[in-house]
Design a protein around this motif. Structure first.
Motif, PDB file in Angstrom:
ATOM      1  N   GLU A 128      13.155   2.602   5.263  1.00  0.00           N
ATOM      2  CA  GLU A 128      11.859   2.104   4.795  1.00  0.00           C
ATOM      3  C   GLU A 128      11.435   2.821   3.519  1.00  0.00           C
ATOM      4  O   GLU A 128      10.877   2.208   2.594  1.00  0.00           O
ATOM      5  N   LEU A 129      11.682   4.131   3.480  1.00  0.00           N
ATOM      6  CA  LEU A 129      11.326   4.893   2.275  1.00  0.00           C
ATOM      7  C   LEU A 129      12.151   4.427   1.075  1.00  0.00           C
ATOM      8  O   LEU A 129      11.648   4.328  -0.051  1.00  0.00           O
ATOM      9  N   ARG A 130      13.440   4.135   1.309  1.00  0.00           N
ATOM     10  CA  ARG A 130      14.265   3.632   0.210  1.00  0.00           C
ATOM     11  C   ARG A 130      13.771   2.273  -0.259  1.00  0.00           C
ATOM     12  O   ARG A 130      13.736   1.989  -1.461  1.00  0.00           O
ATOM     13  N   ALA A 131      13.384   1.422   0.689  1.00  0.00           N
ATOM     14  CA  ALA A 131      12.847   0.111   0.309  1.00  0.00           C
ATOM     15  C   ALA A 131      11.551   0.253  -0.475  1.00  0.00           C
ATOM     16  O   ALA A 131      11.222  -0.585  -1.323  1.00  0.00           O
ATOM     17  N   LEU A 132      10.833   1.350  -0.194  1.00  0.00           N
ATOM     18  CA  LEU A 132       9.587   1.620  -0.902  1.00  0.00           C
ATOM     19  C   LEU A 132       9.856   2.174  -2.299  1.00  0.00           C
ATOM     20  O   LEU A 132       8.972   2.202  -3.162  1.00  0.00           O
ATOM     21  N   GLY A 133      11.091   2.627  -2.497  1.00  0.00           N
ATOM     22  CA  GLY A 133      11.437   3.239  -3.773  1.00  0.00           C
ATOM     23  C   GLY A 133      11.070   4.696  -3.834  1.00  0.00           C
ATOM     24  O   GLY A 133      11.034   5.293  -4.915  1.00  0.00           O
ATOM     25  N   ALA A 134      10.812   5.285  -2.659  1.00  0.00           N
ATOM     26  CA  ALA A 134      10.434   6.703  -2.610  1.00  0.00           C
ATOM     27  C   ALA A 134      11.566   7.498  -1.977  1.00  0.00           C
ATOM     28  O   ALA A 134      12.207   7.033  -1.031  1.00  0.00           O
ATOM     29  N   PRO A 135      11.857   8.705  -2.478  1.00  0.00           N
ATOM     30  CA  PRO A 135      12.903   9.531  -1.863  1.00  0.00           C
ATOM     31  C   PRO A 135      12.442  10.037  -0.502  1.00  0.00           C
ATOM     32  O   PRO A 135      11.259  10.205  -0.251  1.00  0.00           O
ATOM     33  N   ALA A 136      13.413  10.245   0.401  1.00  0.00           N
ATOM     34  CA  ALA A 136      13.099  10.854   1.698  1.00  0.00           C
ATOM     35  C   ALA A 136      12.893  12.337   1.463  1.00  0.00           C
ATOM     36  O   ALA A 136      13.840  13.074   1.211  1.00  0.00           O
ATOM     37  N   ALA A 137      11.656  12.770   1.489  1.00  0.00           N
ATOM     38  CA  ALA A 137      11.334  14.163   1.184  1.00  0.00           C
ATOM     39  C   ALA A 137      11.994  15.088   2.185  1.00  0.00           C
ATOM     40  O   ALA A 137      12.132  14.757   3.358  1.00  0.00           O
ATOM     41  N   PRO A 138      12.430  16.288   1.738  1.00  0.00           N
ATOM     42  CA  PRO A 138      13.024  17.244   2.682  1.00  0.00           C
ATOM     43  C   PRO A 138      11.993  17.713   3.695  1.00  0.00           C
ATOM     44  O   PRO A 138      10.798  17.745   3.415  1.00  0.00           O
ATOM     45  N   LEU A 139      12.507  18.065   4.822  1.00  0.00           N
ATOM     46  CA  LEU A 139      11.630  18.589   5.866  1.00  0.00           C
ATOM     47  C   LEU A 139      11.134  19.969   5.485  1.00  0.00           C
ATOM     48  O   LEU A 139      11.732  20.674   4.682  1.00  0.00           O
ATOM     49  N   ARG A 140      10.043  20.362   6.149  1.00  0.00           N
ATOM     50  CA  ARG A 140       9.592  21.750   6.006  1.00  0.00           C
ATOM     51  C   ARG A 140      10.678  22.665   6.527  1.00  0.00           C
ATOM     52  O   ARG A 140      11.429  22.322   7.441  1.00  0.00           O
ATOM     53  N   ALA A 141      10.730  23.859   5.957  1.00  0.00           N
ATOM     54  CA  ALA A 141      11.793  24.788   6.332  1.00  0.00           C
ATOM     55  C   ALA A 141      11.805  25.058   7.814  1.00  0.00           C
ATOM     56  O   ALA A 141      12.850  25.223   8.432  1.00  0.00           O
ATOM     57  N   SER A 142      10.634  25.099   8.449  1.00  0.00           N
ATOM     58  CA  SER A 142      10.566  25.427   9.870  1.00  0.00           C
ATOM     59  C   SER A 142      11.161  24.339  10.731  1.00  0.00           C
ATOM     60  O   SER A 142      11.574  24.575  11.853  1.00  0.00           O
ATOM     61  N   ALA A 143      11.210  23.090  10.217  1.00  0.00           N
ATOM     62  CA  ALA A 143      11.701  21.990  11.038  1.00  0.00           C
ATOM     63  C   ALA A 143      13.155  21.674  10.780  1.00  0.00           C
ATOM     64  O   ALA A 143      13.778  20.979  11.538  1.00  0.00           O
ATOM     65  N   ARG A 203       0.876  -1.178   0.000  1.00  0.00           N
ATOM     66  CA  ARG A 203       0.000   0.000   0.000  1.00  0.00           C
ATOM     67  C   ARG A 203       0.915   1.231   0.000  1.00  0.00           C
ATOM     68  O   ARG A 203       1.124   1.901   1.008  1.00  0.00           O
ATOM     69  N   ARG A 204       1.448   1.494  -1.165  1.00  0.00           N
ATOM     70  CA  ARG A 204       2.555   2.424  -1.302  1.00  0.00           C
ATOM     71  C   ARG A 204       2.200   3.848  -0.895  1.00  0.00           C
ATOM     72  O   ARG A 204       2.974   4.517  -0.207  1.00  0.00           O
ATOM     73  N   THR A 205       1.068   4.358  -1.331  1.00  0.00           N
ATOM     74  CA  THR A 205       0.742   5.767  -1.082  1.00  0.00           C
ATOM     75  C   THR A 205       0.619   6.050   0.414  1.00  0.00           C
ATOM     76  O   THR A 205       1.228   6.988   0.948  1.00  0.00           O
ATOM     77  N   GLU A 206      -0.183   5.230   1.113  1.00  0.00           N
ATOM     78  CA  GLU A 206      -0.361   5.463   2.550  1.00  0.00           C
ATOM     79  C   GLU A 206       0.940   5.172   3.301  1.00  0.00           C
ATOM     80  O   GLU A 206       1.268   5.866   4.273  1.00  0.00           O
ATOM     81  N   ALA A 207       1.688   4.175   2.858  1.00  0.00           N
ATOM     82  CA  ALA A 207       2.967   3.864   3.509  1.00  0.00           C
ATOM     83  C   ALA A 207       3.910   5.055   3.422  1.00  0.00           C
ATOM     84  O   ALA A 207       4.570   5.429   4.400  1.00  0.00           O
ATOM     85  N   ARG A 208       3.966   5.678   2.220  1.00  0.00           N
ATOM     86  CA  ARG A 208       4.848   6.825   2.040  1.00  0.00           C
ATOM     87  C   ARG A 208       4.447   7.968   2.970  1.00  0.00           C
ATOM     88  O   ARG A 208       5.309   8.598   3.606  1.00  0.00           O
ATOM     89  N   ASP A 209       3.148   8.234   3.097  1.00  0.00           N
ATOM     90  CA  ASP A 209       2.688   9.324   3.968  1.00  0.00           C
ATOM     91  C   ASP A 209       3.064   9.057   5.424  1.00  0.00           C
ATOM     92  O   ASP A 209       3.532   9.956   6.137  1.00  0.00           O
TER      93      ASP A 209
END
Length: 740
Positions: free
Chosen positions: A658-673, A628-634
């Motif tokens: 886990e994100l790499r195993a999913l094939g999804a990049p680790a999205a950058p954090l929000r600027a505030s974080a 369940r790729r979409t929800e897993a990524r979120d």
């Protein structure tokens, strides 16, 4: 009459040999306080310690002549070189300032018609200076020398003069002090006046003043039994004011077993402390039942029945620290025999140990309800402990914060430290580990300075947990080893178990599930003095996760069953959420999804943000395996952002994996974080060390402030230099100045 202790000879020239063992961190902190910041004095004090004093087993001396006689001899020579009339004025100023600052010097000078011009000689010699508020000594050792070089008759005259000019109700305690100090010998009348003044000082929240007055009263008492009781009361006041060494020295001159137990609770063996305190309960209960009907009185007044609630509270704390919660039954039985309603968490703990979870919940909730402002600090600490056991971290934080404020207002330094000990649990799980670490370090320094080595051990274990979460493996292991070494030697099951749990959390953050399971399985088997039922309960979700990952589902189900029973009984949102997470881990395939969703819904009503992020990480991993790729990524991005904001890099790395195993990049954090600049590559501990080093502190000074070894500080700075790509402290100053 209690015979005053004869001061040791003041002109000793042969200090004892330096102890083979270096002083413990707690002893070093107390040496610094006794030395008043004088490095030569600190070195002399350290060189004169016995092996037992260096190890913290015996109290440090408190008399200046015992602490640094060579330094004091040098100061006396400076004072003796001054003219007689100058020395007389310095004596009056010294008597006015220590041990009670009475601020009556100028009034005394005016009343006696003295000329202050001789003080010019003291200023010329660099010994002291005169100002509009009186005399300022160059250092405390000069002040002591100015007092000790005078004759006994001159000292008595100085105190009598100060007593004459102190008037009004507000100055009554100080007037009583000087009257007592000016006495020629024992006096029942003066002893009574001093004891009465001490009682008022106690109510006013001035235990240090009460200690000085009561100790003087004991030296003037004409009745030996009364003098002994006064010494015991002075010892209790000394401990409350944060002077554990003086308290232990005074207690050694009495036969007060319960008092020795109370002191041992914070500095000695907690099991022995329980025995001594409970013996005091038995003795007082027996005395009371002979003399009158049961009655619930307020603690600390001195009557036998009124001491019992106070002692029961200490017995409860001893049971909590040792982890031998079954002994709560003993204390509860003694309370009932005396017809006393037991205070704090005692009956709730006894019910929990017996498996009566419903009764335990009701009793603990009643105890946790005593967290209003302005309450008794001990009751507030117990309210905080009860709230922690119930999983109510918001109420625990409120109760312990108010306990610290109330204790500080009363001058009760010992209780301030205890309140801060238990506050760290609430701070840690709410997603503020860096702030909690800073607060715990401050509390650790307070614990060491006030001689509360057992409290310091507990805080070291808590700091090991913070280091585990923030990914500082070396620091976690060092703090855990320090805590466990002290805990096992003093029968302290609570910090021993917490340190073991911290090491398990460190392993969990790096995916070493076999090690996690082994550590927590051992924790479950540890008995009193080595483990703790409450910590075992708190660690159950981590144990279930590790057991499932290693294929030991049978043990995991058994551990979860008891955890779930408690969670359903107390109805804590966080405990219910973690129970649902355990159920999800134990449920194969897609059926686990609903349990994870239920856990996150429950987390929304709780406060343990770190655990919520971990649930999202586990849920995201499960969704990935279910494709369940979409929800897993979120879910995984949410966990990554949370762990990064908490400063938990190991757990953030698990989310990235886990994100790499999913094939999804680790999205950058929000600027505030996202932290900015070169500092973002440092751990929280490295950044703290770096800032101190940039401010000019040496490795040894940083080590003293953070209660670490200089070797560890050197390790941290090498890591800082490597991560920042620099080679000198000058470059470090520049980098930290250029970035916010």
């Amino acid at each position: 009459m209690v015979t005053p202790v004869t001061p040791p000879t003041l002109d000793r020239t042969s200090p004892p040999p330096r102890p083979a063992a270096a002083p413990t961190e707690g002893v070093r902190a107390r040496i610094r306080a006794r030395a008043h910041g004088d490095l030569l004095a600190a070195a002399e004090i350290a060189a004169r310690l016995t092996d037992r004093q260096a190890a913290g087993l015996d109290p440090l001396p408190t008399e200046p002549a015992d602490l640094a006689p060579a330094l004091l001899r040098a100061r006396r020579r400076e004072v003796r070189a001054l003219p007689d009339d100058t020395r007389l004025l310095l004596l009056l100023a010294a008597a006015d300032q220590h041990p009670l600052p009475t601020r009556a010097f100028l009034r005394a000078v005016a009343a006696a018609g003295l000329d202050t011009r001789p003080l010019d000689a003291a200023e010329t010699a660099g010994v002291a200076s005169a100002g509009p508020d009186g005399v300022t000594f160059r250092d405390p050792w000069i002040r002591v020398a100015a007092y000790e070089t005078a004759t006994p008759a001159d000292r008595r005259d100085a105190h009598r003069l100060l007593a004459r000019v102190l008037d009004g109700r507000a100055e009554a305690p100080h007037r009583a002090w000087h009257r007592g100090a000016g006495a020629l010998g024992p006096s029942g009348r003066l002893a009574g006046e001093l004891a009465s003044a001490a009682a008022h000082a106690r109510v006013a929240g001035a235990p240090a003043l009460a200690r000085a007055l009561t100790e003087r009263a004991a030296s003037l008492a004409t009745d030996p039994a009364a003098g002994t009781r006064l010494l015991a009361r002075a010892a209790a006041d000394a401990f409350e004011s944060g002077d554990a060494d003086h308290a232990r020295l005074l207690a050694a001159r009495t036969t007060a077993g319960p008092l020795t137990g109370v002191l041992a609770l914070r500095t000695g063996n907690a099991g022995e402390a329980f025995d001594a305190v409970l013996a005091g309960v038995t003795q007082r209960a027996g005395t009371f039942l002979r003399d009158g009907a049961p009655h619930n009185g307020a603690p600390h007044s001195g009557a036998p029945h009124e001491d019992i609630p106070h002692l029961l509270a200490r017995a409860t704390e001893a049971a909590v620290y040792t982890g031998d919660l079954r002994r709560c039954r003993e204390a509860l039985a003694q309370a009932r025999r005396a017809g006393i309603d037991p205070p704090g968490v005692l009956p709730g703990l006894a019910a929990a140990v017996d498996g009566r979870y419903g009764d335990a919940r009701d009793l603990l909730q009643a105890a946790a309800g005593h967290c209003g402002p302005g309450g008794d600090p001990t009751l507030l600490v117990h309210a905080g402990i009860a709230a922690l056991l119930l999983g109510d971290h918001t109420r625990a934080a409120t109760a312990t914060l108010r306990a610290a404020e109330a204790a500080r207002a009363r001058g009760a330094a010992g209780t301030v430290v205890q309140a801060r000990e238990f506050r760290v649990y609430a701070d840690f799980w709410t997603g503020r580990p860096r702030a909690a670490e800073t607060a715990a370090l401050e509390a650790l320094r307070e614990a060491y300075t006030t001689g509360q080595d057992n409290a310091a051990c507990h805080l070291q274990a808590a700091l090991a947990m913070f280091a585990a979460l923030t990914g500082d493996a070396d620091l976690c292991r060092e703090r855990a080893a320090t805590a466990r070494a002290h805990a096992l030697a003093h029968g302290l099951g609570l910090p021993a178990a917490l340190a073991q749990w911290a090491l398990a959390v460190l392993d969990l953050g790096t995916g070493r599930f076999d090690a996690v399971a082994a550590r927590l399985r051992a924790l479950a088997g540890f008995g009193p003095g080595h483990g703790h039922r409450a910590i075992r309960h708190l660690a159950t979700p981590a144990y279930v996760e590790a057991a499932v990952r290693t294929g030991d589902t049978g043990v995991a189900k058994t551990a979860h069953a008891d955890y779930d029973r408690w969670a359903r009984t107390v109805r804590s949102a966080d405990d219910l959420a973690l129970s649902a997470r355990c159920r999800a881990l134990l449920t194969p395939g897609a059926a686990a999804v609903d349990h994870y969703r239920a856990a996150l819904d429950l987390h929304a009503g709780g406060t343990r943000d770190v655990e919520r992020a971990h649930t999202e990480l586990l849920f995201g991993s499960a969704l990935r395996r279910l494709r369940r790729r979409t929800e897993a990524r979120d879910r995984l991005h949410s966990a990554l952002e949370a762990f990064t904001s908490f400063g938990a890099p190991h757990f953030a790395d698990l989310a990235r994996a886990e994100l790499r195993a999913l094939g999804a990049p680790a999205a950058p954090l929000r600027a505030s974080a996202a932290p900015e600049g070169p500092q973002s590559s440092l751990t929280a501990q490295q950044l703290l060390v770096a800032r101190m080093a940039a401010d000019g502190a040496t490795n040894r000074e940083i080590a003293a402030r953070l209660a670490l070894s200089p070797r560890t500080i050197d390790h941290h700075l090498r890591g800082v230099f490597t991560r920042l790509g620099i080679r000198s402290r000058i470059e470090l100053v520049r980098i930290l100045a250029e970035t916010p």
